[in-house]
Design an enzyme around this catalytic site. Structure first.
Site, mmCIF file in Angstrom:
data_model
loop_
_atom_site.group_PDB
_atom_site.id
_atom_site.type_symbol
_atom_site.label_atom_id
_atom_site.label_comp_id
_atom_site.label_asym_id
_atom_site.label_seq_id
_atom_site.Cartn_x
_atom_site.Cartn_y
_atom_site.Cartn_z
ATOM 1 N N GLU A 770 10.770 6.113 -2.836
ATOM 2 C CA GLU A 770 11.040 4.955 -1.980
ATOM 3 C C GLU A 770 11.732 3.940 -2.860
ATOM 4 O OE1 GLU A 770 9.984 4.469 1.288
ATOM 5 O OE2 GLU A 770 9.335 6.562 1.308
ATOM 6 N N CYS A 804 10.317 -4.658 -0.740
ATOM 7 C CA CYS A 804 11.510 -3.865 -0.459
ATOM 8 C C CYS A 804 11.921 -4.087 0.989
ATOM 9 C CB CYS A 804 11.286 -2.393 -0.760
ATOM 10 S SG CYS A 804 9.796 -1.741 -0.058
#
Lengths: 1014, 1014
Positions: A770, A804
């Site tokens: 990720e 994020c």
């Protein structure tokens, strides 16, 4: 049940209805456009939703093009034409069938605006004054309410307060001229001899844009600062102030505020201030009794308006979404019962409490009248209130029967007015609406006046029967969910800071953490604590001198030891039944839940995360544990493939091997334990490397897994310096699986390194990465800015933008650009910046001093590339703070539009139209999250299709994905598309196997139930 | 229905039953062990299956340990004890409760062997002779049948023929001494004056181990060669020969054989040869009429035994597994009806046909008697046959009523005897068994004698009602499968070579391919044929001088052009609805189906694949198209996540981008179109690089996709030299996805190269790599070698061992080692090697001359590492042939045990026990396929758990995974665990997205049906 009273109530109700026989609220009058449209909406749920949504967006439709487009999008989807009912009055204008879109648009607009005006006494003070005069002529009193309570900045709160000052001033000039309404009270200048002629209602949350339950004192303080001067003015004009009650989250703040104002030495002698209680709250009786008790103790007469409550859908929804107990009654008659009970309590205390009965329900009104009568309450101790424009026959009836009727009169701009209209329309058209039942559906009188306890019993019985029938139907279909190992998955509840113990929990836990700060945390390898020669300190970013812990650092020998332990643990762990592995996770969740405050407080101190977000991070970690525990049970049983007789084919999964889990510091518990638990529950032992910035939080995982007794070697805690052991771990031949969350650069480095097969390596390594994002929020020209502004604020600057999923670009349509940016700018200027441990602060330091430099460099770049809209650089002297920055004029070519900054820097981009906005949104290498604020159905569809990011939000910010509900993760350079907390995630940790058994021997075979047999 | 005849039949039946009143077949006698066990088995399906399976394995249990272990495993699973019924006679021995496992084992064995002996007249010629004499004393004639028809090699076929010679010789000595059985026929030396005393029945397939329908002439030829001498001997002793009918696949061969033998000039004058017809075949009437017609035309009297048929389960199962129409009646009464009809036809032609009525069904027997009577058939033109040991009362009744009764008497070893016993037990215990109904269940006489047409009508009506009820139940439950775009997935049927047009289809198609051979095949880029300057020839490996085609070779410019075309096609293709994309695949499947023979023939010629395997390769390609077309419909609809009200979360998938598909030559159509279609149907345009060895087959994909009109650029055909453009394609920044099937070395190279992100690259590349295998088959000590030997043979040497799924190691348990290896060696020596276009050949050349060298080198290594068990090096002079090699004495340390050879080389490894066998099996870097032949339930479970390969087969060979039924693919160094043709495959070609819509506006929201609402 007092049978005599009951008889009187019903008699009173019948008399009431008789006195208004034949009348109907204008909204239900089918001779008119509104009545026709309401009728159609009540028959057609889809149309109703579209209509109300359209009403909501209407004030934003400033051009006839935009208006026509929205009418088309809302009402003529799927090739359908705009419903005839909407065209009714356009046709009625006489132009006939061929009406133009433009004409239809303007007709519909004026009809709806007319509808709105029905509920609003005026769009400005002047209009309002006229309205009041007219009302008083009809013998109605009023209370005035200023629309527009959704304030997102302190400037807006100031403006809102100012609005009230204006109306008080205006009334001050007028009210002296008005004759009091007739009545028997002692005070001759007051209406009915008992109540000030000038009466104001105010929503307190509007007076402080930053009010939040987590910091009630600050909220009360700030509201008080704006409200006291206003109250002073009201007192000066001998007026009355009612503090309205809003959502549950503001109840304690509101009551505190009321008490403070009421008992302030300056105002103690002036009793004309009231507060509102809501009968739909399950705790209404308790609240009423407490408040009355307080009044008695303080020897201060008070005033209470009792209403049913106007936010039922919202409260129920929020509770459901947050995992909280529903704070309102879930059956309508329960509210009615609670109302009558609380009303009685208040009336019994009429010596201390002036009572305003706010209801349109004739049964409720009759009950109050008869209770008051039976208790001998003097008439000057209670009055009746109804909403302006609602249920006109009721107000008329009330006037006939009781005399003392006050209308609640909103005034103000049509933009917030439309929002108010939607609420009123909802109330009118709800199936359970008394007005709808009385005047549109024509329910029987007996039913309408029935004691709500009887109604409740009948409804419960009926719902019970329905539930039973449904259960039986499901059972007959074999669809009754079979009893599993665990109850169905539910997200961990959000923290409810209206609960005082939750606030105290944080304060206590932070103090507790501080007590043990400075200890040395060992590694955890093969089930044992292991100390290492090298340690690294971890500190409080808000106060770098504050040591949290010294953390032992793993080098290559420790990695080797951990891999050896994992290798030894693998065969037994692999063969442990999935149910058992799932149980470990389930138990780990229980441990984390027990230590929730402690773990959260550690995040506040170690990485500077705000209370709520720290708590939700731990909650998300628990969600991962619970979700994966269940999901492995779904995936574990072998699935039969095909139905050919004579063979059994079963597909199932086995673990891949040893997993390296490399976790980030920003969701230091949730993401870490998410990756770890996914690996573990699928049978893969783990080498866990936390971020050095969050190693102490990483140690929470050790504490959890120690307590649940995970077999030695299954979980190994190995913090360490990447430069020393990062590549060594990644490239190790014994590693089959790498789960990583972090930056793109590191992620791509891992992908590349891991792809090279090392001597002795058994598996092609699976890398689950990720990575970053450069997430955009699009503000369409019809966006609801009351929602968009705070959501952008939170998405961009929550936890200092260190997510994020954070929003780092906001793309605003030309025609709404100025409005949005000015509100955003004001909102940003309203927030507090400071240590996360002080909950008043919206933003804190970045997680570590090491991060400051890069962000400050990025800020310099942003300033050079764009034009500063806001820069908040008045920062605390100590700590890893960086300025909050919003820059305008950013284009895709700029670094600020392309590079992930991971800090509180927001780029504003301007778009000509929605298509261009989408283009801009898609103009980076990332594809993680994104959001769109729009009320255009077509643009929503466009975004669904073309705003290609891992997680797209429509009318919601980019942060805060929840396990199961929003499986999370992106693609392109944002990751490999794995989506944590979703149904495909665990598959990545396993290899599929198929076993085929030829069951035929000597030409015979058992035939299975599901064989494709003849 | 002839009512008079019907009345007579029933009267006859009643008389029959009366004559045997009170008697029961010994197998149902509950006073004895057998009767008790049968009774229990009929009541308990699970026990029945275990019992019959145990009977099957019993002869292999040579030690008391093995016997005791199997009894435990079969009968006392899940903590249950061995059922009391099995212990019955052990207890009855008088030792009382505490019997030892050993004693119990030996008792059970002797009881079951006793049961077997009931159906077998003797284990050797001597015993058989005694039995015959005894039968004849009781006035029964006999026909003798030698057990052990499962021959896997020509040595075994020789041995089987020899067995018959022995029994003929033995009878020749004896039968002259026997008095003929009394009767009125003309021939005084014959039984009943009509039938030779010595009567032999033989299963023709046993006489040629390589018999297969695809090459009937060769099969008939070889059987004839062994049968004619035997028949000559039988004729010499004035005996009778009956050619038994076996499975459907041998029917045409058997009838051809019969005709040939009957009409051979040497035997034309000797009428004592018969053949069997099976009434359960749906074509029985046609077959009977054809045969009688032939007899009349040839003026040759014939003999027919008409039976119901003994392979019903097998035939039904095989048809279901192969996707063929079921060749037998699916309702029992249909067989009975067909029997009576065919019997009438035969009896009507009694002048030409001698009739043997083989049945235990009293209704059938009575019908035959009455039909014969009504037709005036002379008694010497028909007889009755029953099985030895079956339905003793029936044979007695027949003797009473008809006189002319012949018993079918198997004799021989107990090993094949047990298999025979299982068939008999199945027949006896089937729900529809006449014997069971008559003697165990005690059905009513009327029902037993009922005209089967009436029975059928009733049964159909009942089944119809059941089906209707079920449909209604499903509909009420909402479970009725909704009508989708396509009918449910079904695998493409295997080719049925008993159908002459299928054989002709191949011959024609091969000739057709040859006609167009030598043309130049262009590239296909952006929807257009593109020629390239460089071409590469592709040739027939069996005849290197035969040019198949000249194939244009793509270089870097062509790859650039293809990527440009794909990039241009991407947006529109991505946005094409999944249903539409699926339709292209569905249509492509139809095109491939239409051109099935042509595409298959191309494989025979270009890569030397055998007919059936070439056909199944194309069939598998069609399966991929059809499966993925359906699977995308399953995956495409957005899935709602969570049920929180006020928000809609939808999870769905989007394509990744441009895919490079790099295909192997060994499944040149199936694997290629599988990867291509998966990429295409998920929305990814494809650059397809076929193997240079199979480029002409690769061009079949162009033909398919051209015909279905796939949009330009979605599919691009780019054969080319890896050295020139391989890495260029893999590393290209525009490629998001690489699907590869091939060797480990190339696969790992791709994985590594693709992991490096190139400048301008949008995505981390997804590599889907299917790589090599070193697959093992374990032969347990109780394995059924009749199945294991041919399956190992096929797994190891089918298509010359050039399959990633091929068996390259066989691991044999010590105690069965010699038996297995000697049978395997003989079997290998029996196969034919030569061009694949000649279907008689089991093995052909390897696919290309370029492959020969490596394989020959590996053979040299194998020979040096182990001891040669067989080496077939008598090979055709021309063509890419390599020796077939089996080496013993291979251990994990040897290269032959570790390296994939991809040729006909099999390593034999010896294991002390099953655990060691598993260890050996798991001692490589690969984990693709594996198989175990065992009849131990525990070892089967062990293998399921610990034989960790992608596709494990129990009692089945390693090759031939089918789409949907056996999703295919391995892990470790065999691939990345993707599993083609399974439910997780398409996911890899897509990225998941979640769209969250906040549906709440102004506190109101539509409530969805499935919301978690109150």
């Amino acid at each position: 049940m007092d049978q005599q009273l009951e008889t009187q109530i019903i008699a009173r109700g019948k008399e009431f209805f008789k006195s208004i026989s034949g009348e109907a609220p204008s909204i239900f009058n089918k001779g008119w456009w509104t009545g026709k449209v309401m009728d159609w909406a009540m028959k057609n749920e889809d149309f109703k939703i579209q209509l109300f949504r359209f009403v909501d967006v209407l004030p934003y439709l400033n051009t006839s093009e935009s208006l026509a487009r929205h009418i088309r999008e809302y009402f003529s989807g799927d090739g359908m034409d705009v419903p005839a009912v909407l065209k009714f009055s356009a046709n009625a204008t006489g132009i006939g069938g061929a009406i133009t879109g433009k004409l239809m648009g303007s007709t519909i607009r004026s009809q709806i605006e007319g509808m709105g005006r029905q509920f609003i006494i005026g769009e400005n003070v002047k209009e309002a004054m006229k309205g009041f005069v007219k009302l008083r002529k009809d013998n109605f009193a009023f209370t005035v309410d200023l629309l527009g309570e959704a304030t997102v900045s302190e400037e807006e709160s100031d403006a809102y307060a100012l609005g009230y000052h204006e109306v008080v001033d205006a009334l001050a000039k007028e009210y002296q001229k008005w004759k009091p309404l007739p009545g028997n009270g002692p005070h001759k200048d007051f209406d009915w001899g008992s109540s000030p002629k000038a009466n104001f209602s105010i929503k307190p949350s509007a007076l402080y844009s930053q009010a939040k339950p987590v910091d009630q004192d600050t909220a009360v303080e700030h509201i008080y600062r704006r409200l006291a001067p206003l109250y002073r003015k009201i007192k000066a004009v001998e007026g009355f102030l009612c503090i309205d009650m809003e959502q549950v989250k503001y109840q304690d703040i509101t009551i505190d505020l009321y008490k403070r104002l009421r008992s302030d030495p300056e105002f103690r002698d002036y009793p004309h201030i009231g507060v509102v209680l809501q009968a739909y709250r399950t705790d209404v009786q308790h609240t009423a009794e407490q408040l009355i008790g307080w009044a008695k103790a303080e020897k201060l007469p008070i005033a209470i308006r009792l209403v049913k409550g106007a936010y039922w859908d919202y409260e129920t929804l929020m509770a459901k979404q947050c995992g909280w107990p529903i704070p309102v009654w879930t059956h309508k008659p329960e509210s009615d019962i609670a109302y009558e009970k609380a009303a009685r309590t208040i009336l019994e205390n009429h010596a201390w409490v002036y009572f305003s009965c706010g209801s349109h329900n004739v049964r409720t009104i009759s009950a109050v009248m008869e209770i008051a009568k039976s208790l001998g309450v003097p008439e000057d101790r209670y009055e009746f209130q109804v909403l302006y424009g609602m249920g006109e026959p009721v107000r008329k009836g009330l006037l006939n029967v009781a005399g003392r009727v006050r209308l609640y009169c909103p005034y103000g701009d049509l933009i917030p007015g439309m929002a108010y209209l939607v609420r009123r329309l909802l109330e009118n058209t709800a199936n359970e609406s008394f007005l709808r039942q009385s005047f549109a559906d024509g329910a029987e009188l007996e039913r309408l006046l029935e004691n709500p306890e009887i109604t409740l019993k009948r409804e419960l019985k009926q719902k019970d029967a329905e539930a039973k029938a449904k259960a039986e139907r499901l059972a007959a279909q074999g669809l009754t969910p079979k009893s599993d190992l665990f109850p169905p998955f539910a997200n961990e509840p959000f923290i409810d800071f209206t609960v005082a113990t939750n606030r105290q929990g944080f304060t206590d836990a932070i103090a507790q953490i501080r007590k043990t700060a400075g200890r040395t945390l060992p590694l955890f390898i093969g089930g044992k604590d292991v100390t290492a020669s090298e340690t690294l300190p971890t500190t409080n970013p808000a106060k770098p001198s504050e040591l949290i812990a010294n953390v032992c650092q793993a080098g290559r020998p420790e990695i080797d030891a951990a891999i050896a332990a994992a290798t030894a643990a693998f065969p037994a762990w692999r063969d442990t039944p999935a149910e058992e592995r799932a149980q470990y996770l389930h138990k780990a969740a229980a441990v984390a839940r027990r230590r929730m405050f402690e773990f959260s407080a550690m995040q506040v101190l170690e990485v500077g995360k705000q209370w709520d977000q720290a708590y939700h991070d731990v909650g998300e970690g628990i969600d991962f544990l619970e979700y994966y525990a269940r999901d492995i049970l779904r995936l574990a049983p072998p699935r039969r493939m095909g139905r050919a007789p004579g063979e059994w084919n079963h597909l199932f999964y086995q673990p891949k091997g040893i997993a390296a889990v490399i976790a980030p510091w920003n969701f230091p518990f949730a993401i870490a334990i998410g990756m770890v638990s996914a690996a573990i529950v699928t049978g893969n032992p783990v080498i866990f490397k936390p971020s050095s910035i969050a190693s102490a939080i990483g140690y929470n995982l050790v504490e959890v897994f120690k307590e649940v007794g995970l077999p030695p070697g299954v979980f190994n805690y190995c913090p360490g310096r990447s430069a020393v052991m990062g590549d060594y771990l990644i490239e190790h031949q014994a590693i089959s699986l790498i789960a990583f969350t972090g930056s793109m650069d590191v992620g791509l480095h891992i992908v590349e390194r891991a792809a090279k097969v090392q001597p002795g390596q058994a598996q092609v390594k699976r890398v689950i990465a990720e990575m970053g994002g450069k997430n955009a929020i699009i503000i369409d020209d019809d966006a609801d800015l009351d929602e968009a502004v705070p959501q952008v604020l939170y998405s961009a600057f929550g936890f200092q933008g260190q997510k994020c999923s954070a929003c780092s670009r906001v793309i605003v349509l030309d025609s709404i650009y100025d409005k949005f940016t000015s509100r955003l700018k004001q909102a940003v200027q309203s927030i507090d910046i400071g240590p996360a441990e002080i909950p008043q602060n919206f933003m804190g330091p970045v997680a570590d001093a090491s991060l400051q430099k890069n962000i400050i460099a990025a800020i310099a770049v942003a300033e050079s590339e764009g034009k500063v809209l806001v820069k908040r650089d008045n920062l605390p002297a100590e700590g890893a703070y960086v300025p909050l920055l919003i820059v305008e004029g950013i284009a895709p070519k700029h670094r600020t539009a392309q590079e992930e900054i991971f800090g509180p820097v927001l780029a504003v981009m301007r778009a000509k139209n929605f298509d261009q906005a989408l283009e801009l949104a898609m103009s980076t290498r990332f594809a993680l999250t994104g959001a769109v604020f729009t009320r255009s159905p077509n643009n929503m569809e466009k975004a669904r299709k073309n705003f290609r990011v891992g997680n797209l939000y429509l009318n919601k910010g980019t942060a805060g994905a929840m396990v199961e509900r929003q499986p999370f993760g992106g693609f392109m350079m944002s990751g490999v598309g794995s989506k944590t907390g979703g149904p495909d995630y665990l598959l990545q940790f396993m290899d599929p196997r198929v076993v085929t058994e030829n069951t035929m021997r000597r030409g015979f075979t058992p035939i299975a139930e599901d064989d494709d047999w003849i």
